[in-house]
Scaffold this motif. Structure first.
Motif, PDB file in Angstrom:
ATOM      1  N   VAL A   5      42.509  18.305  10.174  1.00  0.00           N
ATOM      2  CA  VAL A   5      42.358  17.334  11.254  1.00  0.00           C
ATOM      3  C   VAL A   5      43.370  16.210  11.082  1.00  0.00           C
ATOM      4  O   VAL A   5      43.290  15.434  10.126  1.00  0.00           O
ATOM      5  N   GLU A   6      44.310  16.134  12.026  1.00  0.00           N
ATOM      6  CA  GLU A   6      45.325  15.086  11.993  1.00  0.00           C
ATOM      7  C   GLU A   6      44.819  13.810  12.663  1.00  0.00           C
ATOM      8  O   GLU A   6      43.976  13.856  13.560  1.00  0.00           O
ATOM      9  N   SER A   7      45.391  12.703  12.225  1.00  0.00           N
ATOM     10  CA  SER A   7      45.084  11.415  12.843  1.00  0.00           C
ATOM     11  C   SER A   7      46.255  10.473  12.628  1.00  0.00           C
ATOM     12  O   SER A   7      47.152  10.754  11.831  1.00  0.00           O
ATOM     13  N   GLY A   8      46.228   9.352  13.365  1.00  0.00           N
ATOM     14  CA  GLY A   8      47.228   8.309  13.150  1.00  0.00           C
ATOM     15  C   GLY A   8      48.334   8.242  14.178  1.00  0.00           C
ATOM     16  O   GLY A   8      49.206   7.386  14.087  1.00  0.00           O
ATOM     17  N   GLY A   9      48.326   9.121  15.145  1.00  0.00           N
ATOM     18  CA  GLY A   9      49.381   9.109  16.150  1.00  0.00           C
ATOM     19  C   GLY A   9      49.186   7.994  17.162  1.00  0.00           C
ATOM     20  O   GLY A   9      48.260   7.189  17.060  1.00  0.00           O
ATOM     21  N   GLY A  10      50.081   7.968  18.144  1.00  0.00           N
ATOM     22  CA  GLY A  10      49.987   6.969  19.198  1.00  0.00           C
ATOM     23  C   GLY A  10      51.355   6.547  19.672  1.00  0.00           C
ATOM     24  O   GLY A  10      52.359   7.230  19.423  1.00  0.00           O
ATOM     25  N   LEU A  11      51.396   5.396  20.349  1.00  0.00           N
ATOM     26  CA  LEU A  11      52.645   4.860  20.898  1.00  0.00           C
ATOM     27  C   LEU A  11      53.247   3.866  19.916  1.00  0.00           C
ATOM     28  O   LEU A  11      52.548   2.976  19.420  1.00  0.00           O
ATOM     29  N   VAL A  12      54.532   4.014  19.652  1.00  0.00           N
ATOM     30  CA  VAL A  12      55.218   3.125  18.708  1.00  0.00           C
ATOM     31  C   VAL A  12      56.610   2.842  19.238  1.00  0.00           C
ATOM     32  O   VAL A  12      57.210   3.689  19.917  1.00  0.00           O
ATOM     33  N   GLN A  13      57.116   1.666  18.930  1.00  0.00           N
ATOM     34  CA  GLN A  13      58.458   1.308  19.392  1.00  0.00           C
ATOM     35  C   GLN A  13      59.530   1.941  18.516  1.00  0.00           C
ATOM     36  O   GLN A  13      59.322   2.155  17.302  1.00  0.00           O
ATOM     37  N   ARG A  16      60.429   1.446  14.509  1.00  0.00           N
ATOM     38  CA  ARG A  16      59.250   1.081  13.718  1.00  0.00           C
ATOM     39  C   ARG A  16      58.787   2.248  12.855  1.00  0.00           C
ATOM     40  O   ARG A  16      59.424   3.308  12.818  1.00  0.00           O
ATOM     41  N   THR A  17      57.669   2.025  12.142  1.00  0.00           N
ATOM     42  CA  THR A  17      57.135   3.033  11.238  1.00  0.00           C
ATOM     43  C   THR A  17      55.735   3.453  11.668  1.00  0.00           C
ATOM     44  O   THR A  17      55.059   2.731  12.413  1.00  0.00           O
ATOM     45  N   MET A  18      55.326   4.597  11.173  1.00  0.00           N
ATOM     46  CA  MET A  18      53.995   5.121  11.470  1.00  0.00           C
ATOM     47  C   MET A  18      53.620   6.068  10.348  1.00  0.00           C
ATOM     48  O   MET A  18      54.496   6.696   9.742  1.00  0.00           O
ATOM     49  N   THR A  19      52.331   6.158  10.079  1.00  0.00           N
ATOM     50  CA  THR A  19      51.841   7.113   9.081  1.00  0.00           C
ATOM     51  C   THR A  19      50.820   8.033   9.715  1.00  0.00           C
ATOM     52  O   THR A  19      49.861   7.563  10.349  1.00  0.00           O
ATOM     53  N   LEU A  20      51.035   9.322   9.553  1.00  0.00           N
ATOM     54  CA  LEU A  20      50.089  10.328  10.008  1.00  0.00           C
ATOM     55  C   LEU A  20      49.291  10.835   8.818  1.00  0.00           C
ATOM     56  O   LEU A  20      49.806  10.918   7.702  1.00  0.00           O
ATOM     57  N   SER A  21      48.040  11.204   9.072  1.00  0.00           N
ATOM     58  CA  SER A  21      47.181  11.779   8.048  1.00  0.00           C
ATOM     59  C   SER A  21      46.654  13.120   8.508  1.00  0.00           C
ATOM     60  O   SER A  21      46.532  13.373   9.711  1.00  0.00           O
ATOM     61  N   CYS A  22      46.338  13.947   7.549  1.00  0.00           N
ATOM     62  CA  CYS A  22      45.745  15.256   7.832  1.00  0.00           C
ATOM     63  C   CYS A  22      44.651  15.470   6.803  1.00  0.00           C
ATOM     64  O   CYS A  22      44.935  15.625   5.609  1.00  0.00           O
ATOM     65  N   SER A  85      61.983   4.462  10.755  1.00  0.00           N
ATOM     66  CA  SER A  85      63.145   4.408  11.655  1.00  0.00           C
ATOM     67  C   SER A  85      62.975   5.382  12.818  1.00  0.00           C
ATOM     68  O   SER A  85      63.863   6.187  13.117  1.00  0.00           O
ATOM     69  N   LEU A  86      61.846   5.281  13.468  1.00  0.00           N
ATOM     70  CA  LEU A  86      61.533   6.233  14.530  1.00  0.00           C
ATOM     71  C   LEU A  86      62.492   6.108  15.707  1.00  0.00           C
ATOM     72  O   LEU A  86      62.952   5.014  16.053  1.00  0.00           O
ATOM     73  N   ARG A  87      62.758   7.243  16.291  1.00  0.00           N
ATOM     74  CA  ARG A  87      63.673   7.333  17.438  1.00  0.00           C
ATOM     75  C   ARG A  87      62.944   8.016  18.593  1.00  0.00           C
ATOM     76  O   ARG A  87      61.932   8.693  18.393  1.00  0.00           O
ATOM     77  N   ALA A  88      63.511   7.889  19.778  1.00  0.00           N
ATOM     78  CA  ALA A  88      62.893   8.494  20.951  1.00  0.00           C
ATOM     79  C   ALA A  88      62.749  10.010  20.780  1.00  0.00           C
ATOM     80  O   ALA A  88      61.756  10.601  21.238  1.00  0.00           O
ATOM     81  N   ASP A  89      63.715  10.635  20.108  1.00  0.00           N
ATOM     82  CA  ASP A  89      63.639  12.087  19.964  1.00  0.00           C
ATOM     83  C   ASP A  89      62.666  12.539  18.882  1.00  0.00           C
ATOM     84  O   ASP A  89      62.550  13.735  18.607  1.00  0.00           O
ATOM     85  N   ASP A  90      61.963  11.606  18.260  1.00  0.00           N
ATOM     86  CA  ASP A  90      60.855  11.953  17.357  1.00  0.00           C
ATOM     87  C   ASP A  90      59.548  12.114  18.128  1.00  0.00           C
ATOM     88  O   ASP A  90      58.526  12.494  17.535  1.00  0.00           O
ATOM     89  N   THR A  91      59.569  11.821  19.418  1.00  0.00           N
ATOM     90  CA  THR A  91      58.382  12.005  20.249  1.00  0.00           C
ATOM     91  C   THR A  91      57.984  13.470  20.251  1.00  0.00           C
ATOM     92  O   THR A  91      58.782  14.339  20.603  1.00  0.00           O
ATOM     93  N   ALA A  92      56.741  13.738  19.830  1.00  0.00           N
ATOM     94  CA  ALA A  92      56.310  15.128  19.677  1.00  0.00           C
ATOM     95  C   ALA A  92      54.832  15.156  19.291  1.00  0.00           C
ATOM     96  O   ALA A  92      54.245  14.136  18.931  1.00  0.00           O
ATOM     97  N   VAL A 114      52.710  11.715  18.831  1.00  0.00           N
ATOM     98  CA  VAL A 114      53.462  10.501  18.529  1.00  0.00           C
ATOM     99  C   VAL A 114      54.455  10.279  19.673  1.00  0.00           C
ATOM    100  O   VAL A 114      55.258  11.168  19.983  1.00  0.00           O
ATOM    101  N   THR A 115      54.385   9.115  20.284  1.00  0.00           N
ATOM    102  CA  THR A 115      55.292   8.775  21.373  1.00  0.00           C
ATOM    103  C   THR A 115      56.106   7.556  20.958  1.00  0.00           C
ATOM    104  O   THR A 115      55.528   6.507  20.643  1.00  0.00           O
ATOM    105  N   VAL A 116      57.416   7.704  20.930  1.00  0.00           N
ATOM    106  CA  VAL A 116      58.307   6.621  20.527  1.00  0.00           C
ATOM    107  C   VAL A 116      58.978   6.070  21.774  1.00  0.00           C
ATOM    108  O   VAL A 116      59.674   6.795  22.496  1.00  0.00           O
ATOM    109  N   SER A 117      58.747   4.799  22.023  1.00  0.00           N
ATOM    110  CA  SER A 117      59.341   4.161  23.195  1.00  0.00           C
ATOM    111  C   SER A 117      60.602   3.397  22.791  1.00  0.00           C
ATOM    112  O   SER A 117      60.657   2.805  21.720  1.00  0.00           O
TER     113      SER A 117
END
Lengths: 118, 107
Positions: A5-13, A16-22, A85-92, A114-117
């Motif tokens: 079960v994954e968690s931690g996704g969402g909208l990020v600029q 920025r950084t984000m951490t996903l968990s499974c 260092s998230l980029r728009a093409d990391d949206t997935a 994960v959506t990178v704006s």
């Protein structure tokens, strides 16, 4: 039964950084290598990271090496993916998956978006 | 890096027909090839490992064949739930590669 079960996704600029968990259950987590695989909207599957059961060895796709870090907590049966260092093409959609006995990925989580704006 | 090329990109068939999906590797991978099914909004599911072995719980209408550089996934007598996207996958030492996918759609 095996459950991931994954968690931690969402909208990020962008930048920025984000951490996903499974969170894993139904098997002895510490005995298995684990993967992260992502899927951009409307696209195919892209393997991005793998961590061996002993946590000492990690492999990355060129597209994320140096920006993403895979890690695990065997005591808590949790897999992580640190995204920097998230980029728009990391949206997935990001999936965690268990490494199978035959060089395959035998169980998958339901994925987290994960959506990178920009 | 091993590249996997699937064909066709889309396969339009009717229920009851046979589906044949191809996966070609840019260099020999022996029998180190797996197949996955992905339905809309769902995670991929392992179908076939080591080119020709069905994973646990996979119906017998799914079969895999091939070795070296050319592989085939065959679905005999398509059921309504088989219309999905199919991916091949290979592991090489420290990297895993997927084909670009083949969509099996209802004609």
């Amino acid at each position: 039964q095996v459950r991931l079960v994954e968690s931690g996704g969402g909208l990020v600029q962008s930048g920025r950084t984000m951490t996903l968990s499974c969170s894993a259950s139904g098997f002895i987590f510490s005995r298995y290598g684990m993967h992260w695989v992502r899927q951009a909207p409307g696209k195919g599957l892209e393997w991005i990271a793998f961590i061996w059961a002993d946590r000492n060895n990690k492999d990355y796709a060129d597209s994320v090496r140096g920006r993403f870090t895979i890690s695990r907590d065997n005591a808590e049966s949790i897999l992580f993916l640190h995204l920097n260092s998230l980029r728009a093409d990391d949206t997935a959609i990001y999936y965690c998956a268990r490494d199978g006995a035959h060089r395959d990925l035998d169980y998958w989580g339901q994925g987290v978006l994960v959506t990178v704006s920009s | 890096e091993v590249l996997l090329t699937q064909s066709p990109a889309t396969l339009s068939l009717s229920p009851g027909e046979r589906a044949t999906v191809s996966c070609r590797a840019s260099q020999s991978v022996n029998n180190n090839l797996a197949w996955y099914q992905q339905k809309p909004g769902q995670a991929p599911r392992l179908l076939i490992y080591e080119a020709s072995n069905r994973a646990t719980g996979i119906p017998a209408r799914f079969s895999g064949s091939g070795s070296g550089t050319d592989f085939t996934l065959t679905i005999n007598s398509l059921e309504p739930e088989d219309f999905a996207v199919y991916y091949c996958q290979h592991r090489r030492t420290d990297s895993w590669t997927f084909g670009q996918g083949t969509k099996v759609e209802i004609k």
